[in-house]
Design a protein around this motif. Sequence first.
Motif, short mmCIF file in Angstrom:
data_model
loop_
_atom_site.label_atom_id
_atom_site.label_comp_id
_atom_site.label_asym_id
_atom_site.label_seq_id
_atom_site.Cartn_x
_atom_site.Cartn_y
_atom_site.Cartn_z
N ALA A 49 0.84 -1.20 0.00
CA ALA A 49 0.00 0.00 0.00
C ALA A 49 0.87 1.25 0.00
O ALA A 49 0.93 1.98 0.99
CB ALA A 49 -0.92 -0.02 1.21
N PRO A 50 1.58 1.52 -1.11
CA PRO A 50 2.53 2.65 -1.13
C PRO A 50 1.87 4.01 -0.96
O PRO A 50 2.56 4.98 -0.64
CB PRO A 50 3.18 2.52 -2.51
N ALA A 51 0.54 4.10 -1.14
CA ALA A 51 -0.13 5.40 -0.97
C ALA A 51 -0.34 5.73 0.50
O ALA A 51 -0.59 6.90 0.85
CB ALA A 51 -1.47 5.39 -1.70
N LEU A 52 -0.29 4.74 1.37
CA LEU A 52 -0.47 4.98 2.80
C LEU A 52 0.81 5.55 3.41
O LEU A 52 1.91 5.13 3.07
CB LEU A 52 -0.84 3.69 3.52
N GLU A 53 0.64 6.49 4.32
CA GLU A 53 1.77 6.97 5.10
C GLU A 53 2.00 5.99 6.24
O GLU A 53 1.06 5.57 6.92
CB GLU A 53 1.50 8.36 5.67
N VAL A 54 3.24 5.60 6.46
CA VAL A 54 3.59 4.64 7.51
C VAL A 54 4.57 5.30 8.46
O VAL A 54 5.61 5.83 8.03
CB VAL A 54 4.20 3.36 6.93
N VAL A 55 4.25 5.29 9.75
CA VAL A 55 5.11 5.87 10.78
C VAL A 55 5.43 4.79 11.81
O VAL A 55 4.51 4.23 12.43
CB VAL A 55 4.44 7.07 11.49
N ARG A 92 15.59 3.65 3.56
CA ARG A 92 15.72 2.72 2.43
C ARG A 92 14.36 2.32 1.89
O ARG A 92 14.19 2.14 0.68
CB ARG A 92 16.52 1.49 2.89
N HIS A 93 13.37 2.19 2.77
CA HIS A 93 12.09 1.63 2.35
C HIS A 93 10.93 2.62 2.36
O HIS A 93 9.81 2.26 2.03
CB HIS A 93 11.76 0.41 3.21
N GLY A 94 11.19 3.88 2.71
CA GLY A 94 10.21 4.92 2.49
C GLY A 94 9.14 5.07 3.54
O GLY A 94 8.01 5.45 3.23
N TYR A 95 9.44 4.76 4.79
CA TYR A 95 8.51 5.08 5.86
C TYR A 95 9.20 5.98 6.87
O TYR A 95 10.43 6.15 6.85
CB TYR A 95 7.95 3.81 6.54
N ARG A 96 8.42 6.60 7.71
CA ARG A 96 8.98 7.54 8.69
C ARG A 96 9.31 6.81 9.98
O ARG A 96 8.51 5.98 10.45
CB ARG A 96 7.98 8.66 8.97
#
Length: 419
Positions: A49-55, A92-96
Amino acid sequence: MKRRTLLSATFGLAAAAFLPAARASNGRVVIVGGGWGGLAAARQLRSLAPALEVVLVEKNAAFWSRPLSNRWLVGLADGKALQHDYRQAAQRHGYRFLQAEVTAIDRARRKVVCPTEELDYDWLIIAAGIREDFSPWYGVDRSAAEHSRLNFPSAFADSDGHLRLKAKLEKFTGGDLVMTVPPMPYRCPPAPYERAGMIAWWMKQRGIKGRLIVLDPNQPALSFDRVFRDSYRDQITYLPQARVKSIDPYKKQLSTDFDTIDFDDAILMPPQQAADIVWQAGLIGQGSDGKPSGWAAIDPVHLHAVGDERVFLVGDQIDKASPLFGHYPKTGQMAARLGQIAAQQIAARAAGKVPEKLLPDSTCYVLNRIEPMEMARLETAYRFRGDGLIQQSVRQTYNPQPDNEDVRWATSMFAALGF
């Protein structure tokens, strides 16, 4: 779809404090806890789910692996290989990554409260692990509990405990070293026995005149009992079904149902429960007696909290998965598999789809003996029975001539987490 740009180039603490906490337009997933389950969920969500922001919120700066840590305690593994930087994985994987301690979860307002900010969430994954429960030994005496945690570390609940235990072993010159085993369930069931064998080997190698007294409240661990008697008769006294009733950590004395034991030093592993934040969030289940079970209540198929489908719970903290076998084994790989399943559930729901029913699996390598080396592989698999209940099957194999299979397994698992 193009990967979402990082919110901060360095993810430093100062910068993190000023990042906007408003909920992302496409939805935000907050993950509490950076262990095997939390990390696996973060990476899987970026893929599904690349559109979701992940923290990912974690109080430590670096991941510390408990698998292979018993090797490290006795000098058979490099500690650097067990530590991995959270910020590098996030970049590396695009989450915060937010390095902070979660002080509260407000499920009514869908907020995760940290000292620097409050994070809104659309979905929440709690992967907070365990806490140690000293109350059966000390009641409400918090000073005795803290004294034990600092001076007789279990190395089960935090990475600092591993450092304190290693320093303790390096200073141990002889005498009676007591090690208590927690009552079931607890994380990584073979770990205390593997550790006992490694410490006995380490004492034998160094010619230390002392005994490791293992007090186990559970049924006898027969395979380890065999190894203890065959290889470490002079180093280990193994006492199964020996429940610790009370401890005086200052006088270094404990009592079981049958004996009073004085000790020179100790590795005290108390009973375990779900982490503090799970209790604060009101997510603890109930036992058949109506009292708190000590573990997080979940829907065993979808992993969301009972009564709250926006909150998912994974890893060692969760309650029984099935009346057929009880708890999932509380292992690193199990936590990672559950984290991946929770991510799949959220990704499907965010896309308006019905999530697939998935079940985890677990593989655990255990060094039964170092010289001659003997390793066990425990494989646990699951399936849905005809009536919908989850059924477990366990396969255990022994390898009398192992070739670092556990190290290769851990290396592949680290890579799967994104390190």
